[in-house]
Design a protein around this motif. Structure first.
Motif, PDB file in Angstrom:
ATOM      1  N   LEU A  11       0.817  -1.214   0.000  1.00 55.25           N
ATOM      2  CA  LEU A  11       0.000   0.000   0.000  1.00 55.25           C
ATOM      3  C   LEU A  11       0.849   1.261   0.000  1.00 55.25           C
ATOM      4  O   LEU A  11       0.655   2.161  -0.826  1.00 55.25           O
ATOM      5  CB  LEU A  11      -0.945  -0.017   1.202  1.00 55.25           C
ATOM      6  CG  LEU A  11      -2.064  -1.064   1.166  1.00 55.25           C
ATOM      7  CD1 LEU A  11      -2.821  -1.084   2.485  1.00 55.25           C
ATOM      8  CD2 LEU A  11      -3.019  -0.776   0.012  1.00 55.25           C
ATOM      9  N   SER A  14       3.171   1.355  -3.209  1.00 53.96           N
ATOM     10  CA  SER A  14       2.398   1.623  -4.422  1.00 53.96           C
ATOM     11  C   SER A  14       1.947   3.080  -4.469  1.00 53.96           C
ATOM     12  O   SER A  14       1.972   3.711  -5.533  1.00 53.96           O
ATOM     13  CB  SER A  14       1.177   0.705  -4.484  1.00 53.96           C
ATOM     14  OG  SER A  14       1.568  -0.643  -4.612  1.00 53.96           O
ATOM     15  N   VAL A  35      -0.691  -7.440  -6.669  1.00 57.02           N
ATOM     16  CA  VAL A  35      -0.670  -5.979  -6.598  1.00 57.02           C
ATOM     17  C   VAL A  35      -0.534  -5.402  -8.010  1.00 57.02           C
ATOM     18  O   VAL A  35      -1.230  -4.451  -8.374  1.00 57.02           O
ATOM     19  CB  VAL A  35       0.488  -5.488  -5.708  1.00 57.02           C
ATOM     20  CG1 VAL A  35       0.594  -3.962  -5.735  1.00 57.02           C
ATOM     21  CG2 VAL A  35       0.305  -5.983  -4.274  1.00 57.02           C
ATOM     22  N   LYS A  38      -3.737  -5.234  -9.882  1.00 56.89           N
ATOM     23  CA  LYS A  38      -4.637  -4.168  -9.441  1.00 56.89           C
ATOM     24  C   LYS A  38      -4.243  -2.804 -10.001  1.00 56.89           C
ATOM     25  O   LYS A  38      -5.089  -1.944 -10.230  1.00 56.89           O
ATOM     26  CB  LYS A  38      -4.653  -4.096  -7.919  1.00 56.89           C
ATOM     27  CG  LYS A  38      -5.297  -5.280  -7.226  1.00 56.89           C
ATOM     28  CD  LYS A  38      -5.222  -5.123  -5.721  1.00 56.89           C
ATOM     29  CE  LYS A  38      -5.819  -6.319  -4.990  1.00 56.89           C
ATOM     30  NZ  LYS A  38      -5.711  -6.171  -3.516  1.00 56.89           N
ATOM     31  N   LEU A  39      -2.945  -2.632 -10.214  1.00 57.43           N
ATOM     32  CA  LEU A  39      -2.437  -1.316 -10.624  1.00 57.43           C
ATOM     33  C   LEU A  39      -2.209  -1.187 -12.123  1.00 57.43           C
ATOM     34  O   LEU A  39      -1.972  -0.084 -12.625  1.00 57.43           O
ATOM     35  CB  LEU A  39      -1.114  -1.023  -9.902  1.00 57.43           C
ATOM     36  CG  LEU A  39      -1.111  -1.131  -8.368  1.00 57.43           C
ATOM     37  CD1 LEU A  39       0.280  -0.796  -7.834  1.00 57.43           C
ATOM     38  CD2 LEU A  39      -2.150  -0.217  -7.755  1.00 57.43           C
ATOM     39  N   VAL A  43      -3.854   4.038 -11.592  1.00 58.08           N
ATOM     40  CA  VAL A  43      -4.121   4.214 -10.168  1.00 58.08           C
ATOM     41  C   VAL A  43      -4.775   5.567  -9.919  1.00 58.08           C
ATOM     42  O   VAL A  43      -4.298   6.601 -10.396  1.00 58.08           O
ATOM     43  CB  VAL A  43      -2.815   4.134  -9.341  1.00 58.08           C
ATOM     44  CG1 VAL A  43      -3.124   4.247  -7.849  1.00 58.08           C
ATOM     45  CG2 VAL A  43      -2.078   2.832  -9.632  1.00 58.08           C
ATOM     46  N   GLU A 138      -6.666   0.898   0.499  1.00 59.14           N
ATOM     47  CA  GLU A 138      -7.168   0.624  -0.846  1.00 59.14           C
ATOM     48  C   GLU A 138      -8.691   0.682  -0.788  1.00 59.14           C
ATOM     49  O   GLU A 138      -9.337  -0.234  -0.279  1.00 59.14           O
ATOM     50  CB  GLU A 138      -6.700  -0.756  -1.304  1.00 59.14           C
ATOM     51  CG  GLU A 138      -7.105  -1.096  -2.719  1.00 59.14           C
ATOM     52  CD  GLU A 138      -6.670  -2.493  -3.115  1.00 59.14           C
ATOM     53  OE1 GLU A 138      -6.193  -2.655  -4.252  1.00 59.14           O
ATOM     54  OE2 GLU A 138      -6.815  -3.424  -2.291  1.00 59.14           O
ATOM     55  N   GLU A 140     -10.782   0.753  -3.318  1.00 58.57           N
ATOM     56  CA  GLU A 140     -11.248  -0.242  -4.281  1.00 58.57           C
ATOM     57  C   GLU A 140     -10.080  -0.561  -5.196  1.00 58.57           C
ATOM     58  O   GLU A 140      -9.023   0.071  -5.110  1.00 58.57           O
ATOM     59  CB  GLU A 140     -12.452   0.272  -5.084  1.00 58.57           C
ATOM     60  CG  GLU A 140     -12.197   1.566  -5.843  1.00 58.57           C
ATOM     61  CD  GLU A 140     -13.455   2.074  -6.536  1.00 58.57           C
ATOM     62  OE1 GLU A 140     -14.522   1.489  -6.309  1.00 58.57           O
ATOM     63  OE2 GLU A 140     -13.348   3.034  -7.308  1.00 58.57           O
ATOM     64  N   LYS A 141     -10.240  -1.544  -6.044  1.00 59.00           N
ATOM     65  CA  LYS A 141      -9.158  -1.958  -6.924  1.00 59.00           C
ATOM     66  C   LYS A 141      -8.635  -0.762  -7.737  1.00 59.00           C
ATOM     67  O   LYS A 141      -9.382  -0.100  -8.437  1.00 59.00           O
ATOM     68  CB  LYS A 141      -9.657  -3.045  -7.871  1.00 59.00           C
ATOM     69  CG  LYS A 141      -8.590  -3.635  -8.767  1.00 59.00           C
ATOM     70  CD  LYS A 141      -9.162  -4.749  -9.609  1.00 59.00           C
ATOM     71  CE  LYS A 141      -8.120  -5.342 -10.550  1.00 59.00           C
ATOM     72  NZ  LYS A 141      -8.684  -6.457 -11.356  1.00 59.00           N
ATOM     73  N   HIS A 143      -7.490   2.070  -6.486  1.00 59.07           N
ATOM     74  CA  HIS A 143      -7.737   3.362  -5.831  1.00 59.07           C
ATOM     75  C   HIS A 143      -7.044   3.370  -4.472  1.00 59.07           C
ATOM     76  O   HIS A 143      -7.477   2.699  -3.535  1.00 59.07           O
ATOM     77  CB  HIS A 143      -9.239   3.599  -5.662  1.00 59.07           C
ATOM     78  CG  HIS A 143      -9.572   4.942  -5.062  1.00 59.07           C
ATOM     79  ND1 HIS A 143     -10.864   5.370  -4.895  1.00 59.07           N
ATOM     80  CD2 HIS A 143      -8.781   5.967  -4.609  1.00 59.07           C
ATOM     81  CE1 HIS A 143     -10.853   6.578  -4.342  1.00 59.07           C
ATOM     82  NE2 HIS A 143      -9.597   6.956  -4.165  1.00 59.07           N
ATOM     83  N   LEU A 144      -5.950   4.137  -4.372  1.00 57.19           N
ATOM     84  CA  LEU A 144      -5.182   4.254  -3.140  1.00 57.19           C
ATOM     85  C   LEU A 144      -5.449   5.600  -2.484  1.00 57.19           C
ATOM     86  O   LEU A 144      -5.409   6.639  -3.146  1.00 57.19           O
ATOM     87  CB  LEU A 144      -3.682   4.096  -3.437  1.00 57.19           C
ATOM     88  CG  LEU A 144      -3.265   2.761  -4.067  1.00 57.19           C
ATOM     89  CD1 LEU A 144      -1.776   2.766  -4.379  1.00 57.19           C
ATOM     90  CD2 LEU A 144      -3.624   1.596  -3.152  1.00 57.19           C
ATOM     91  N   HIS A 145      -5.691   5.559  -1.170  1.00 55.10           N
ATOM     92  CA  HIS A 145      -6.140   6.748  -0.452  1.00 55.10           C
ATOM     93  C   HIS A 145      -5.262   6.990   0.772  1.00 55.10           C
ATOM     94  O   HIS A 145      -5.134   6.115   1.628  1.00 55.10           O
ATOM     95  CB  HIS A 145      -7.597   6.550  -0.021  1.00 55.10           C
ATOM     96  CG  HIS A 145      -8.181   7.688   0.751  1.00 55.10           C
ATOM     97  ND1 HIS A 145      -8.615   8.846   0.139  1.00 55.10           N
ATOM     98  CD2 HIS A 145      -8.409   7.842   2.076  1.00 55.10           C
ATOM     99  CE1 HIS A 145      -9.090   9.675   1.061  1.00 55.10           C
ATOM    100  NE2 HIS A 145      -8.965   9.087   2.246  1.00 55.10           N
TER     101      HIS A 145
END
Length: 360
Positions: A11, A14, A35, A38-39, A43, A138, A140-141, A143-145
């Motif tokens: 996390l 990424s 990972v 997902k990316l 992203v 994460e 959602e797939k 989407h990193l916050h």
């Protein structure tokens, strides 16, 4: 343009790599296949202050291919090591193809001590410690916050401009970056905040919900007071990494709820979904970093003659729950067969009342 590699991109890694890519920096990520999948389509990057960006077409280095190459075949000026503390030993072997004589290695681990393994393995390279204060989730797939405040902080290098140039290169609204002349004191200040990671893992609720309950705050305050006793004995002056000075944080945590919510509004400025990395590790059955967090307080306290019983018991609780949810732990933190001493059956979530009783 300098070349960057983020090794062990979970996390945090990424998020860091995607922010670099968005800024136009030449960066590649080494991560698990799950990972990467997902990316691979891009992203979305957001934070709790409503900043937003999109990073498309990230670059990846396949670990199988990496193992077949030499450092001369890969241009890596800056290597960001973002694996967990307990994975550093293996990572030191895995990153050898990336490290040439000029590669700067940046250690982004929580807690204390894991950078020594890197320095021992690469004595001729510049190895800098990095403090990462914020959480990444994460949503959602793809989407990193970034769900909490703080500047990613880089240790001052002995060689001119390396660290300051990195700060100038990376600092941005989504990824605030700063420089420190005293990383050791800063890491102890960060460790003070990270002592709550274990309590969050045991409470099994989001960080914000945990901080809104005075019982959990009282436990965290006790852990912090032991750390402050250790750091004072070491002669460290902990820098201010929140809106409240390090020495005052335990007293703020002890306030009644109606006062705490007023005084510590910035502490509560955390995304309501955020949970700590230790919660994620325990929930996924993975090893935790407890030895480098609360365990570091216990070990240092033992070395310099400062008692840390509350942290010792929390270390035992985490270890017991990490291996067997039905194990019993007595009031001293030692495993017991249930025939002697005061015992409790430990299962998550552990209530604030139970934690207070166990460390009291």
């Amino acid at each position: 343009m300098s070349s960057h590699v983020v090794f062990g991109a979970g996390l945090i890694g990424s998020f860091l790599g995607a922010c670099m890519h968005h800024l136009g920096i030449n960066v590649a990520l080494v991560c698990r296949a799950s990972v990467r999948n997902k990316l691979a389509k891009g992203v979305t990057l957001t934070d709790y202050q409503e900043h937003q960006a999109r990073a498309e077409k990230l670059n990846f280095l396949d670990s199988d291919v990496l193992a077949k190459l030499s450092a001369e075949q890969i241009n890596c000026d800056f290597l960001w090591l973002t694996v967990k503390c307990h994975s550093v030993e293996q990572a030191v072997q895995d990153i050898k193809p990336l490290v040439n004589k000029d590669t700067v290695i940046l250690c982004c681990q929580n807690g204390l001590g894991s950078d020594k393994q890197v320095k021992d393995a690469f004595p001729d390279n510049i190895v800098l410690r990095v403090m990462v204060p914020f959480n990444v989730v994460e949503l959602e797939k793809g989407h990193l916050h970034r769900g909490s405040q703080g500047h990613l902080t880089i240790e001052q290098s002995s060689q001119a401009n390396i660290s300051s140039d990195l700060v100038n290169l990376l600092n941005s609204p989504l990824l605030p970056v700063a420089l420190t002349q005293d990383m050791q004191a800063l890491l102890w200040a960060k460790l003070q905040l990270n002592l709550g990671n274990s309590i969050n893992a045991l409470a099994d609720i989001p960080v914000k919900s945990m901080l809104e309950q005075r019982g959990y705050r009282l436990v965290i305050a006790t852990l912090m007071q032991e750390l402050l006793a250790v750091s004072n004995e070491l002669g460290l002056t902990l820098p201010k990494v929140t809106s409240v000075p390090a020495s005052v944080i335990p007293y703020v945590l002890k306030l009644p709820n109606f006062l705490f919510t007023r005084v510590a509004n910035k502490m509560l400025a955390v995304d309501p979904t955020v949970r700590t990395s230790m919660w994620w590790d325990m929930s996924q059955g993975k090893p935790t970093e407890i030895a480098y967090l609360n365990g570091a307080v216990v070990d240092t306290g033992m070395r310099i003659g400062v008692s840390t019983p509350a942290n010792k018991r929390i270390v035992a609780l985490i270890k017991a729950l990490s291996h067997d949810n039905e194990k019993k732990v007595d009031g001293s933190g030692a495993n017991t067969n249930g025939n002697a001493g005061k015992t409790v059956n430990l299962t998550r979530p552990v209530s604030a009342k139970q934690l207070q009783k166990l460390i009291g």
